[in-house]
Design a protein around this motif. Structure first.
Motif, PDB file in Angstrom:
ATOM      1  N   TYR A   1       0.891   5.524   0.550  1.00  0.00           N
ATOM      2  CA  TYR A   1       0.199   6.716   1.030  1.00  0.00           C
ATOM      3  C   TYR A   1       1.069   7.938   0.739  1.00  0.00           C
TER       4      TYR A   1
ATOM      5  N   GLU B   1      -3.682   4.511  13.338  1.00  0.00           N
ATOM      6  CA  GLU B   1      -5.051   4.050  13.098  1.00  0.00           C
ATOM      7  C   GLU B   1      -5.097   2.571  12.751  1.00  0.00           C
ATOM      8  N   ARG B   2      -4.161   2.125  11.907  1.00  0.00           N
ATOM      9  CA  ARG B   2      -4.171   0.735  11.448  1.00  0.00           C
ATOM     10  C   ARG B   2      -3.667  -0.240  12.508  1.00  0.00           C
TER      11      ARG B   2
ATOM     12  N   GLU C   1       0.856  -1.182   0.000  1.00  0.00           N
ATOM     13  CA  GLU C   1       0.000   0.000   0.000  1.00  0.00           C
ATOM     14  C   GLU C   1       0.894   1.236   0.000  1.00  0.00           C
TER      15      GLU C   1
ATOM     16  N   VAL D   1      -1.516   7.171   9.872  1.00  0.00           N
ATOM     17  CA  VAL D   1      -2.033   5.936   9.275  1.00  0.00           C
ATOM     18  C   VAL D   1      -1.660   4.729  10.122  1.00  0.00           C
TER      19      VAL D   1
END
Length: 295
Positions: A124, A238-239, A122, A235
């Motif tokens: 970002y 949160e993850r 992923e 991020v």
């Protein structure tokens, strides 16, 4: 009888039954900043290459409780080969450890910098990040007119008709330019193939993505070059709310740790004036790489 008691702070880091309380999961955070080049930099940790990054990556993937590896990327690109070597090593370690890899683009993840980002599962970016530049560039100087003006005669002897291709002190030949263009096209095909392999159907199909253009973060998200907008801290928090975000950095050279790693000291150790001149040229090339993106 005295019984040896091992502190909980120690047993929590031990594998197996000794460390029943294994502690929080770990997210390794690797900062990848600098021009991608096989050559050393005038200032330590200014360049990225497989030599400087391999041990860092191995340490990043080593923790027992590893939940993910985060790559924080700030690079204008550079060597295609070093980009590929680092990217392939990331993928092999990710497969071996079976953990996700997340990339975070900071100021710029362009050209080889974006190649590195594509090694992640992923990607970002910040809304102001510069992303893309999926292309190949070569630059040089033509100095044949300069030496002619100053009456300098250059003596060049080769065995093999192609050994003097693109020599800056010789007039440019069309066949040399055609050869270079063909080489660039092959490298470009390899780059675009890597991006397509890693990004798959997330890529937009209504926009030309592979012509060397760059975009800011939000537009890069719309085009499928990145998956979302956000910083590494936000991020990852949160993850992986229960995870320890653990930085993994390059080890500084001995001279730098002793406070003698400045460019002047390095120039003295690398051959006086000649070493200083080489470092100046390297610094100018590094500056030019960042300047292409207004940085």
């Amino acid at each position: 009888m005295d019984v040896l008691r091992i502190p909980a702070a120690v047993t929590s880091r031990l594998p197996g039954r000794l460390g029943e309380s294994v502690g929080p999961p770990v997210v390794s955070v690797v900062r990848m900043q600098g021009v991608i080049s096989a050559q050393a930099a005038p200032v330590p940790r200014q360049v990225l290459n497989i030599s400087s990054m391999e041990k860092v990556l191995e340490r990043a993937f080593a923790p027992e409780r590893l939940a993910a590896v985060a790559l924080v990327i700030n690079s204008p690109g550079g060597s295609p080969t070093q980009s590929q070597l680092i990217g392939d090593r990331i993928r092999s370690l990710a497969a071996e450890k079976d953990v996700p890899v997340l990339a975070f683009c900071e100021d710029v993840a362009a050209s080889g910098g974006y190649w590195l980002a594509c090694a992640a599962d992923e990607i970002y970016a910040c809304s102001t990040s510069i992303v893309g530049s999926i292309g190949v560039i070569s630059a040089g100087f033509g100095l044949d007119g300069l030496i002619e003006r100053w009456g300098v005669s250059r003596r060049l002897h080769t065995a093999g008709g192609s050994k003097s291709r693109l020599d800056p002190f010789l007039p440019e030949r069309s066949e040399d330019v055609a050869w270079l263009t063909g080489l660039q096209e092959q490298l470009h095909d390899r780059f675009t193939g890597w991006v397509r392999e890693r990004r798959g159907d997330r890529l937009a199909t209504d926009t030309e993505l592979f012509d060397g253009e760059v975009w800011l973060g939000e537009r890069a998200r719309e085009l499928g070059l990145v998956d979302g907008i956000g910083s590494a801290h936000d991020v990852l928090t949160e993850r992986f709310p229960d995870a320890e975000q653990r930085p993994v950095e390059q080890r500084r050279p001995l001279l730098a740790r002793l406070g003698a790693g400045g460019s002047a000291a390095q120039a003295g150790l690398s051959g006086g004036i000649a070493g200083a001149g080489h470092e100046l040229l390297s610094a100018l090339e590094t500056r030019a790489a960042w300047a292409r993106y207004g940085l």
